[in-house]
Write an enzyme that holds these catalytic residues in place. Structure first.
Site, PDB file in Angstrom:
ATOM      1  N   HIS A  50      -3.198  -5.154   1.473  1.00  0.00           N
ATOM      2  CA  HIS A  50      -2.520  -5.405   2.754  1.00  0.00           C
ATOM      3  C   HIS A  50      -2.435  -6.911   3.020  1.00  0.00           C
ATOM      4  CE1 HIS A  50      -2.462  -1.291   4.623  1.00  0.00           C
ATOM      5  NE2 HIS A  50      -3.312  -1.082   3.625  1.00  0.00           N
ATOM      6  N   GLU A  86      -0.786  -8.454   5.119  1.00  0.00           N
ATOM      7  CA  GLU A  86      -0.663  -8.735   6.566  1.00  0.00           C
ATOM      8  C   GLU A  86      -2.038  -8.855   7.223  1.00  0.00           C
ATOM      9  OE1 GLU A  86      -0.385  -5.862   5.163  1.00  0.00           O
ATOM     10  OE2 GLU A  86      -1.009  -4.236   6.498  1.00  0.00           O
ATOM     11  N   CYS A  94       0.839  -1.209   0.000  1.00  0.00           N
ATOM     12  CA  CYS A  94       0.000   0.000   0.000  1.00  0.00           C
ATOM     13  C   CYS A  94       0.874   1.260   0.000  1.00  0.00           C
ATOM     14  CB  CYS A  94      -0.996  -0.061   1.147  1.00  0.00           C
ATOM     15  SG  CYS A  94      -2.425   0.987   0.844  1.00  0.00           S
TER      16      CYS A  94
HETATM   17  N1  GLN Z   1      -3.454   6.377   0.653  1.00  0.00           N
HETATM   18  C1  GLN Z   1      -2.282   6.081   1.418  1.00  0.00           C
HETATM   19  C2  GLN Z   1      -1.037   6.687   0.790  1.00  0.00           C
HETATM   20  O1  GLN Z   1      -1.042   7.055  -0.339  1.00  0.00           O
HETATM   21  C3  GLN Z   1      -2.061   4.586   1.516  1.00  0.00           C
HETATM   22  C4  GLN Z   1      -3.074   3.965   2.410  1.00  0.00           C
HETATM   23  C5  GLN Z   1      -2.586   2.700   3.061  1.00  0.00           C
HETATM   24  O2  GLN Z   1      -1.389   2.453   3.145  1.00  0.00           O
HETATM   25  N2  GLN Z   1      -3.502   1.912   3.575  1.00  0.00           N
HETATM   26  O3  GLN Z   1      -0.031   6.774   1.443  1.00  0.00           O
END
Ligand code: GLN
Length: 206
Positions: free
Chosen positions: A186, A188, A89
């Site tokens: 994610h 995890e 992410c």
């Molecule tokens: N939108 C966040 C970003 O760009 C990422 C969100 C997340 O890691 N769950 O950093």
């Protein structure tokens, strides 16, 4: 290299740190590998670490903290030595060569530029802020993988050295470039350690 010495680091500046620590511990156990999972807060913590996980969180905050702590340069060096990195992410955003936000455009935020990808942040918009989807990831076998997406980015374009690993609706949500692995979702939070296991195999192969 003896298995008893495996050390995996989780970048611990901000975000979903402990979830990755737990998932990595479970993956070590399921592979029968003795090892430790350590929090990385300073460049010197990377010493002796065989693989690094960059968690989800807020990529602008994490990027700034990486710059001020000296970890931005230290992690680049870590990757150039061939040691594997998994970014999830925000971690994917931080690995990208170029980043833009779906609404505000180019962000100019500090990133590691270790993957030849252009990433769109918050790519699923308000409707898709948070959702789960069963993913097909051939690399992990036939069984679907639960993808947990939270304000997730996507890979909008990429260079020839990058291998896409998973798509949803024609969008790339996981990819690999040599020793670098990135997911929009994610892993995890998937209650399925196969992606962490794949990463650990890379970190321990010699
Ligand atoms: N939108 C966040 C970003 O760009 C990422 C969100 C997340 O890691 N769950 O950093």
């Amino acid at each position: 290299m003896s298995n008893s010495s495996v050390k995996i680091g989780v970048l611990a500046l901000q975000g979903a740190i402990e979830e990755h620590v737990q998932a990595t511990k479970l993956a070590l156990k399921s592979l029968g590998i003795e090892g430790e999972v350590l929090w990385i807060k300073k460049p010197e913590h990377l010493e002796g670490i065989q693989g690094l996980i960059i968690p989800g969180g807020e990529s602008t905050v994490m990027g700034r903290l990486m710059e001020t702590s000296g970890l931005l340069e230290a992690i680049k060096k870590f990757a150039k030595e061939g040691r594997p990195i998994l970014g999830t992410c925000s971690g994917m955003v931080l690995l990208a060569r170029e980043v833009y936000d779906r609404v505000v455009g180019k962000t100019g935020q500090p990133t590691l530029k270790l993957m030849d990808i252009t990433v769109e942040r918050n790519a699923f918009g308000r409707q898709g802020e948070s959702f789960e989807r069963d993913l097909e990831i051939p690399l992990l076998g036939e069984k679907k993988f639960k993808g947990v997406f939270i304000r997730a980015p996507i890979i909008q374009s990429m260079g020839g050295n990058v291998k896409p690993l998973c798509h949803i609706n024609g969008k790339i949500v996981a990819a690999q470039q040599n020793n670098i692995l990135a997911t929009s979702f994610h892993p995890e939070l998937a209650e399925d350690t196969r992606l962490h296991e794949f990463f650990l195999k890379k970190a321990t192969e010699k």
